[in-house]
Design an enzyme around this catalytic site. Sequence first.
Site, mmCIF file in Angstrom:
data_model
loop_
_atom_site.group_PDB
_atom_site.id
_atom_site.type_symbol
_atom_site.label_atom_id
_atom_site.label_comp_id
_atom_site.label_asym_id
_atom_site.label_seq_id
_atom_site.Cartn_x
_atom_site.Cartn_y
_atom_site.Cartn_z
ATOM 1 N N GLU A 35 1.645 -0.574 -5.047
ATOM 2 C CA GLU A 35 0.686 0.477 -5.381
ATOM 3 C C GLU A 35 1.505 1.749 -5.540
ATOM 4 O O GLU A 35 1.875 2.408 -4.574
ATOM 5 C CB GLU A 35 -0.359 0.668 -4.275
ATOM 6 C CG GLU A 35 -1.463 1.619 -4.737
ATOM 7 C CD GLU A 35 -2.109 2.457 -3.640
ATOM 8 O OE1 GLU A 35 -3.157 3.067 -3.918
ATOM 9 O OE2 GLU A 35 -1.587 2.527 -2.519
ATOM 10 N N ASP A 62 0.819 -1.210 0.000
ATOM 11 C CA ASP A 62 0.000 0.000 0.000
ATOM 12 C C ASP A 62 0.855 1.264 0.000
ATOM 13 O O ASP A 62 1.870 1.329 0.689
ATOM 14 C CB ASP A 62 -0.885 -0.005 1.256
ATOM 15 C CG ASP A 62 -1.853 1.164 1.272
ATOM 16 O OD1 ASP A 62 -2.767 1.160 0.432
ATOM 17 O OD2 ASP A 62 -1.692 2.071 2.104
HETATM 18 C C1 NOJ Z 1 -4.350 3.217 -0.832
HETATM 19 C C2 NOJ Z 1 -5.534 2.349 -0.553
HETATM 20 O O1 NOJ Z 1 -5.898 1.677 -1.742
HETATM 21 C C3 NOJ Z 1 -6.619 3.247 -0.024
HETATM 22 O O2 NOJ Z 1 -7.855 2.592 0.062
HETATM 23 C C4 NOJ Z 1 -6.169 3.791 1.314
HETATM 24 O O3 NOJ Z 1 -7.117 4.726 1.787
HETATM 25 C C5 NOJ Z 1 -4.810 4.481 1.198
HETATM 26 N N1 NOJ Z 1 -3.859 3.745 0.415
HETATM 27 C C6 NOJ Z 1 -4.202 4.693 2.573
HETATM 28 O O4 NOJ Z 1 -3.794 3.449 3.099
#
Ligand code: NOJ
Length: 516
Positions: free
Chosen positions: A243, A199
């Site tokens: 991500e 993440d």
């Molecule tokens: C990316 C995640 O996909 C999202 O849902 C989240 O709010 C943020 N990162 C913070 O962790």
Amino acid sequence: MSETWWRGAAIYQVYLRSFADGNGDGIGDLAGLRSRLPYLSDLGVDAIWLNPWYPSPMADGGYDVADYRDIEPSFGTLAEAEKFIQEAHALGIRTIIDIVPNHGSDQQKWFLDALAAGPGSAERERFWFAEGNGDLPPNDWKSIFGGPAWTRVPDGQWYLHLFAPEQPDFNWNNPEVVEEFHDVLRFWFDRGVDGIRIDSAALLIKDFDSEEESYTDHDGVHTIYQGWRQISDEYGERILIGEVWLPDQERFALYLRPNEMHTAFNFDFMARRWEAAELRASIDLTLATHVPIGAPPTWVLSNHDVPRPVTKYGRAVTSFDHAERNDGMPSDLVLGERRARAAALMAMALPGSLYVYQGEELGLPEVDDIPDELRQDPMWTRSKHTVPGRDGCRVPLPWSGQEPPFGYSTGEPWLPQPASWKGLTAEAQTADESSMLSLYKAGLRIRRAELGDGSLRWLDSPEGVLAFARESGLACVANFNPDAVELPPHEGVLLASGPLEGNLLPSDTAVWLRTG
Ligand code: NOJ
Ligand code: CA
């Protein structure tokens, strides 16, 4: 399955909280997911990526992790998670979990310890605590969810949170933090997890000396992921997926070097307008970024953070960008569904791996009319009710029956499902050969046999038409023009996103052809 299973995999994203509820409390859980494994096997996916499943106060849908080595009690138990991993393996489905390294929960033991230990303690060094400027925070950085990125604690210090105040950022300059996450990776790899989705992967290193907000894509992040790669390599066939939202493709590619992540989400394609030249430019850019470093591209049409494709593609503005979310913009859902079907055939045919977000295969629209008092996304409150946020793509799935909760639960779903979803249940769509679900099933079956990892060759095509061929001779042709166009020469039609008109490919339709 091979060592490089991930290069061409179709990966299904499960937002556990909204997938299927096994115990009637309205919240999706592992029991519900386990009971629906046959559905996912039948759909034809190679892996499941689960959003965070850890104990969490749910200030940000589980992205506020209170314990990285356990399971959220409303989702189930650690023993059940292990069973799930085994059952999925027995069906040939791998498990990918979400690790959130940028921040934890303010209810995590480390943070509670830091609060108790006070300024100057080793416990505070695991986070970013600092003195303010008088009554002002240490600097003027803003939270990604709106408002200041600093919150003050009773003793007067402030701590940094790039997201909600309930999500304090870790200090990755501290070797203890590095060690902790190495241990967390091992914990889950030891339990049979096949991959890690990382993440907010580009945000871990902060530069407080900079004049401006400076936390995206600092070189130091690469050292972190090189350390993670050594661990995943020790286990073999385990993958790291980043991500990584970055506008600069050269910087993006650095994350995919052979000693770092295996793949990263490609959000460019998803963000583009529904327009032939735009999408072709995106495909070319994606391939040009990935091919030289030997990493497979990934294709993503949606996830739990962005509007559902059926709604997005039916709007006057068909692109997506985080700043201008277009939430609530009216949508022609008939047009949107037509385009989403065509987009699905394109994404499934492109070389690399594919992500399918739960409900995408059912063609669910965004739910734009969730009552304000039920909205849960911190974006809604932090933006002072100007951004509705992401709840509209997180509504529990409709499985069967004629009315809510559509077989999702025996209780009341945590977000209400529209009554209009009765035609969109998995049950209704299974029985309908022309449904979105049937299209995904057929597409994934063919994809598994002859698409996935590899390369493409563009075919000559009229303006407003994209046509490319894969190694097997399968050609994908998509028409973005308002009028139908003639199909290129072919030996047979394998699959079409909508009805063809004889030898004509109608507007906003894609087709897979067998060519020589
Ligand atoms: C990316 C995640 O996909 C999202 O849902 C989240 O709010 C943020 N990162 C913070 O962790
Ligand atoms: Ca439940």
